[in-house]
Each structure stands twice: as structure tokens, then as C-alpha cells.
Scaffold this motif. Structure first.
Motif, PDB file in Angstrom:
ATOM      1  N   LEU A   7       1.132  -0.715   0.228  1.00  0.00           N
ATOM      2  CA  LEU A   7       0.261  -0.189  -0.125  1.00  0.00           C
ATOM      3  C   LEU A   7       0.892   0.724   0.219  1.00  0.00           C
ATOM      4  N   PRO A   8       0.439   2.362  -0.271  1.00  0.00           N
ATOM      5  CA  PRO A   8       1.384   3.942  -0.227  1.00  0.00           C
ATOM      6  C   PRO A   8       1.507   4.147   1.011  1.00  0.00           C
ATOM      7  N   ALA A   9       2.446   5.059   0.931  1.00  0.00           N
ATOM      8  CA  ALA A   9       2.755   4.834   2.379  1.00  0.00           C
ATOM      9  C   ALA A   9       1.928   5.802   3.186  1.00  0.00           C
ATOM     10  N   ASP A  10       1.214   6.627   2.651  1.00  0.00           N
ATOM     11  CA  ASP A  10      -0.199   7.418   3.183  1.00  0.00           C
ATOM     12  C   ASP A  10      -1.584   6.219   3.539  1.00  0.00           C
ATOM     13  N   HIS A  11      -1.290   5.255   3.041  1.00  0.00           N
ATOM     14  CA  HIS A  11      -3.280   4.207   3.659  1.00  0.00           C
ATOM     15  C   HIS A  11      -2.976   4.280   4.618  1.00  0.00           C
ATOM     16  N   PRO A  12      -4.261   3.897   5.327  1.00  0.00           N
ATOM     17  CA  PRO A  12      -4.178   3.642   6.901  1.00  0.00           C
ATOM     18  C   PRO A  12      -4.440   1.606   6.393  1.00  0.00           C
ATOM     19  N   PRO A  13      -3.789   0.731   7.174  1.00  0.00           N
ATOM     20  CA  PRO A  13      -3.454  -0.555   6.708  1.00  0.00           C
ATOM     21  C   PRO A  13      -4.506  -1.247   6.893  1.00  0.00           C
ATOM     22  N   ILE A  14      -4.712  -1.790   5.824  1.00  0.00           N
ATOM     23  CA  ILE A  14      -6.626  -3.150   5.521  1.00  0.00           C
ATOM     24  C   ILE A  14      -5.865  -4.618   5.687  1.00  0.00           C
ATOM     25  N   ALA A  15      -6.982  -5.634   5.979  1.00  0.00           N
ATOM     26  CA  ALA A  15      -6.584  -6.936   6.376  1.00  0.00           C
ATOM     27  C   ALA A  15      -6.373  -7.829   4.721  1.00  0.00           C
ATOM     28  N   ALA A  16      -5.390  -8.488   4.728  1.00  0.00           N
ATOM     29  CA  ALA A  16      -4.833  -9.341   3.732  1.00  0.00           C
ATOM     30  C   ALA A  16      -6.366  -9.541   2.740  1.00  0.00           C
ATOM     31  N   ALA A  17      -6.683  -9.433   1.712  1.00  0.00           N
ATOM     32  CA  ALA A  17      -7.598 -10.694   0.552  1.00  0.00           C
ATOM     33  C   ALA A  17      -7.689 -11.726   1.053  1.00  0.00           C
ATOM     34  N   LYS A  18      -8.753 -12.531   2.163  1.00  0.00           N
ATOM     35  CA  LYS A  18      -8.856 -13.708   2.000  1.00  0.00           C
ATOM     36  C   LYS A  18      -9.721 -14.482   1.695  1.00  0.00           C
ATOM     37  N   ALA A 104      -8.685 -27.719  10.117  1.00  0.00           N
ATOM     38  CA  ALA A 104      -7.276 -28.115  10.125  1.00  0.00           C
ATOM     39  C   ALA A 104      -6.644 -28.357   8.205  1.00  0.00           C
ATOM     40  N   ARG A 105      -7.795 -28.847   7.432  1.00  0.00           N
ATOM     41  CA  ARG A 105      -7.354 -29.013   6.511  1.00  0.00           C
ATOM     42  C   ARG A 105      -7.616 -28.123   4.986  1.00  0.00           C
ATOM     43  N   LEU A 106      -7.702 -27.101   5.367  1.00  0.00           N
ATOM     44  CA  LEU A 106      -7.647 -25.646   4.463  1.00  0.00           C
ATOM     45  C   LEU A 106      -6.680 -25.196   5.108  1.00  0.00           C
ATOM     46  N   HIS A 107      -5.792 -25.308   4.731  1.00  0.00           N
ATOM     47  CA  HIS A 107      -5.040 -24.183   4.970  1.00  0.00           C
ATOM     48  C   HIS A 107      -4.926 -22.634   4.818  1.00  0.00           C
ATOM     49  N   GLY A 108      -4.991 -21.727   5.638  1.00  0.00           N
ATOM     50  CA  GLY A 108      -5.284 -20.310   4.695  1.00  0.00           C
ATOM     51  C   GLY A 108      -6.849 -19.440   4.688  1.00  0.00           C
ATOM     52  N   VAL A 109      -7.952 -20.867   5.054  1.00  0.00           N
ATOM     53  CA  VAL A 109      -8.818 -20.678   4.360  1.00  0.00           C
ATOM     54  C   VAL A 109      -9.283 -20.242   5.753  1.00  0.00           C
ATOM     55  N   ASP A 110     -10.039 -18.804   6.087  1.00  0.00           N
ATOM     56  CA  ASP A 110     -10.777 -18.739   7.465  1.00  0.00           C
ATOM     57  C   ASP A 110     -11.860 -19.380   7.063  1.00  0.00           C
ATOM     58  N   VAL A 111     -11.835 -20.855   7.971  1.00  0.00           N
ATOM     59  CA  VAL A 111     -13.620 -21.072   8.233  1.00  0.00           C
ATOM     60  C   VAL A 111     -14.642 -20.972   9.587  1.00  0.00           C
ATOM     61  N   GLU A 131     -14.961  -8.247   8.563  1.00  0.00           N
ATOM     62  CA  GLU A 131     -13.436  -7.260   9.261  1.00  0.00           C
ATOM     63  C   GLU A 131     -12.126  -7.747   8.836  1.00  0.00           C
ATOM     64  N   ALA A 132     -12.131  -9.695   9.073  1.00  0.00           N
ATOM     65  CA  ALA A 132     -11.023 -10.165   8.595  1.00  0.00           C
ATOM     66  C   ALA A 132     -10.502  -9.973   7.513  1.00  0.00           C
ATOM     67  N   GLY A 133     -11.226  -9.084   6.691  1.00  0.00           N
ATOM     68  CA  GLY A 133     -10.877  -9.460   5.275  1.00  0.00           C
ATOM     69  C   GLY A 133     -10.912  -9.898   4.330  1.00  0.00           C
ATOM     70  N   CYS A 134     -11.857 -10.654   4.574  1.00  0.00           N
ATOM     71  CA  CYS A 134     -12.072 -11.876   3.523  1.00  0.00           C
ATOM     72  C   CYS A 134     -13.238 -11.796   3.060  1.00  0.00           C
ATOM     73  N   GLU A 135     -12.631 -11.710   1.433  1.00  0.00           N
ATOM     74  CA  GLU A 135     -13.412 -10.676   0.192  1.00  0.00           C
ATOM     75  C   GLU A 135     -14.404 -11.810  -0.718  1.00  0.00           C
ATOM     76  N   ARG A 136     -13.926 -13.233  -0.667  1.00  0.00           N
ATOM     77  CA  ARG A 136     -14.509 -14.247  -1.269  1.00  0.00           C
ATOM     78  C   ARG A 136     -15.121 -15.206  -0.192  1.00  0.00           C
ATOM     79  N   ALA A 337     -13.587 -23.253  -6.371  1.00  0.00           N
ATOM     80  CA  ALA A 337     -12.954 -23.935  -7.752  1.00  0.00           C
ATOM     81  C   ALA A 337     -12.358 -22.083  -8.163  1.00  0.00           C
ATOM     82  N   GLY A 338     -10.641 -21.990  -8.146  1.00  0.00           N
ATOM     83  CA  GLY A 338     -10.966 -20.625  -8.874  1.00  0.00           C
ATOM     84  C   GLY A 338     -10.370 -19.724  -7.796  1.00  0.00           C
ATOM     85  N   TRP A 339     -10.820 -20.127  -6.745  1.00  0.00           N
ATOM     86  CA  TRP A 339     -10.905 -19.136  -5.550  1.00  0.00           C
ATOM     87  C   TRP A 339      -9.344 -19.687  -4.214  1.00  0.00           C
ATOM     88  N   LEU A 340      -9.354 -20.528  -4.136  1.00  0.00           N
ATOM     89  CA  LEU A 340      -7.672 -21.453  -3.668  1.00  0.00           C
ATOM     90  C   LEU A 340      -6.837 -22.258  -5.295  1.00  0.00           C
TER      91      LEU A 340
END
Length: 340
Positions: A7-18, A104-111, A131-136, A337-340
Motif C-alpha cells: 500500500l502507499p505510505a499514507d494508506h491506512p492498514p487493511i486486512a489482506a484479502a482472504k 485444519a484441512r484448508l490451510h489459509g482459509v478462514d473457516v 472485518e477480517a478481510g475475507c473478500e470471497r 474452484a478458482g479461489w483457492l
């Protein structure tokens, strides 16, 4: 995790897309007490997907009679099956455990998991995901057989929540899985293990699904067809005949005609025909709940034994069996499919 490095230096922090998965089951009161049951039934029976009668006719009955009479008796039934060690209903317990095992089987996925009625609510979990940055977000209604009263009601709740968001996540909803080979195999595996542990061999096995008003079927709800296909595939998998494993429907409510034959009538009929050793399996429920543990394993057992039965067993639902988690993993990976 945030996007700070990109992000640009002056951009407020946002959660990474998950990417996220939300398991949704029917619901449960927060405690086996009349007040908690009343709150749960109020939400449940106010849903027009559940009772589609005109509000002017239904709401006075609901608030004037049902919510004043039914909660105390229902609370007593919940108390019979309540899990004291974790202070939660079996439905809540197994839904939570299923979500934890899937995570435990879907690493990196917010379940996460939610209840259509009660807590945690669908809206609360979707907002937390956002709020946790889940876009899909993939929503999996935990109903193998589609019905407007169950699957469609979950979808209603999802989009009611999302339509209030200014920045909406991408949403997918998983379809019914009533005929999925992994679902049928999970049912068969749980059944084989359970029957092998019994001291008797059933003379009949009733395949019991939750009931539905006949009128809903007449209006085009595919639920009965999905149930019939599940029953047929399970029979084929297990080598059962239709006579050995008849299909029936439980949990009738109200006065109008429901899908038949009724499970309670079927149990009594089989006893009257001389069946002395009986099992009941409930494939429409992926987690044990009041309908399986109290209505069938307690009340159904008592009815059968009083009618002359000698041995009875309720086959557990899929619950936390390893085949169940494999099924959920497959559904999640296929529908993302196409997201992970």
C-alpha cells in the motif's frame, strides 16, 4: 496479516484479502431453559420459509399460544440430550467440531460456523469475516437435501446480511449434496461401524427424514425427490431392499397434511407386524440434534419397545466421523474452484 507492504505510505492498514468458508446449520437455543427456547422458537417460527401462512393468521397463534405453551416442554427435551461437559446442544457441538476439523484441512482459509436461528448468527459471522478481510466467502448449508424451508432460508439470511454492507464480499453458496458419492459413502461407513458394534442384527432399518407439509411438495419443493434419491442410493450401497429399509418422515407439526408415511407410525406398524429388532437412520441430519436424539433415540425407542419390540438402535448422524470431514473438504474445494 495486512497489505501494508503493498500500500502507499499514507494508506491506512487493511486486512489482506482472504477466502473463507461458512458452515451453517439449523439452530439451537443457548440453554435448555424455557426462556432460551422461547427466543429460539420465536426466531425459527417467525421465518416465512418455515411457516408460510398469512402473518395476520399465524403471528397471533405463535405469540398467543405456541410461545407460551411449547418452550417449557421443549426445554425439558433439550435437557435430556444437553452436553454438560461443554454446555451446548449436540447440534452446536458437532457443527463447531466439523468447522474446526475442516479448518485444519484448508490451510489459509478462514473457516467458521453459524446457526440460521440462534447463535452464532449468520449475520454476525459474515460481518466478522468481512472485518477480517475475507473478500470471497463460500457458504455451505449443512442440509444434504434441498428445501425452501432450510437451504433457501440460509441463503435469505446470507443476503439479508450482505445487502447491508457497503463493500460486499463475493458470495457463493454450495448446492445440495443428497446424491454425492462421498456423502453416501459417509452414511454407509457410519452405519457399518455402528451396526457392527451392536449386540443384535436389525430385522428392519427405517430411513427417516425430517418431514415437510405436503403442500410445499405440491408447490414444487424438490425435498421429497432428494430424500427418495438419497434413500435409494444408500440402499444400493448397503445392499438393502426397499422392504428392509422403508423411507419415512418425522417431526410433523401442525394440523395440515405432511409427507408420508410418518416415522412414528412406521415404527409402530413394524412392531405390530412382528419386527422385534429395529434400527433407524436419519440421513437428512449431518449432526445429531433434538430430532435424532430425543425424538428417535428416546421417544421412538420407547414407542417401539412398548409395542412389543425387543431391541432398538438409532444410527448416529455423520457428526465428526472422518468421512464427514472428507466430504466437507471436497465440497469446500469444489465450490471454491478458482479461489483457492
Amino acid at each position: 496479516m495486512t497489505n501494508e507492504g503493498r500500500l502507499p505510505a499514507d494508506h491506512p492498514p487493511i486486512a489482506a484479502a482472504k477466502t473463507a468458508v461458512l458452515l451453517v446449520n439449523l439452530g439451537t437455543p443457548d440453554a435448555p431453559e424455557a426462556g432460551a427456547v422461547r427466543r429460539y422458537l420465536r426466531e425459527f417460527l417467525s421465518d416465512e420459509r418455515i411457516v408460510d401462512l398469512p402473518r395476520a393468521l399465524w403471528l397471533p397463534v405463535l405469540h398467543g399460544v405456541i410461545l407460551n405453551v411449547r418452550p417449557a416442554a421443549t426445554a425439558k427435551n433439550y435437557a435430556k440430550i444437553w452436553r454438560g461437559e461443554s454446555n451446548e446442544s449436540p447440534l452446536r457441538y458437532y457443527t463447531r467440531v466439523q468447522a474446526e476439523a475442516l479448518a485444519a484441512r484448508l490451510h489459509g482459509v478462514d473457516v467458521r460456523w453459524a446457526m440460521r436461528y440462534g447463535n452464532p448468527s449468520v449475520a454476525a459471522e459474515l460481518n466478522a469475516m468481512k472485518e477480517a478481510g475475507c473478500e470471497r466467502i463460500l457458504v455451505i448449508p449443512l442440509y444434504p437435501q434441498y428445501s425452501a424451508t432450510t437451504t433457501a432460508s440460509v441463503t435469505d439470511a446470507v443476503f439479508d446480511a450482505v445487502k447491508k454492507m457497503r463493500w460486499q464480499p463475493a458470495i457463493r453458496t454450495a448446492p445440495a449434496f443428497h446424491d454425492d458419492p462421498l456423502y453416501i459413502e459417509a452414511l454407509a461407513a457410519v452405519t457399518r461401524r455402528h451396526l457392527a458394534a451392536q449386540s443384535f442384527t436389525p430385522e428392519r432399518i427405517v430411513i427417516s427424514f425430517h418431514g415437510l407439509p405436503q403442500r410445499y411438495f405440491d408447490l414444487g419443493d424438490p425435498y421429497h425427490c432428494h430424500c427418495a434419491k438419497t434413500a435409494r442410493l444408500l440402499r444400493e450401497k448397503m445392499g438393502w431392499t426397499e422392504e428392509f429399509a422403508p423411507m419415512a418422515f418425522q417431526s410433523k407439526f401442525g394440523r395440515e397434511k405432511w409427507l408420508e408415511p410418518a416415522t412414528d407410525a412406521t415404527i409402530e406398524k413394524l412392531a405390530g407386524e412382528g419386527v422385534r429388532k429395529l434400527a433407524v437412520i436419519m440421513p437428512g441430519f449431518v449432526a445429531d440434534c433434538i430430532e435424532t436424539l430425543e425424538e428417535i433415540d428416546i421417544a421412538g425407542r420407547e414407542s417401539f419397545m412398548e409395542a412389543g419390540g425387543e431391541a432398538f438402535t438409532a444410527i448416529p448422524c455423520l457428526n465428526d466421523a472422518p468421512e464427514t470431514i472428507t466430504l466437507l473438504e471436497m465440497l469446500a474445494r469444489r465450490e471454491t474452484a478458482g479461489w483457492l
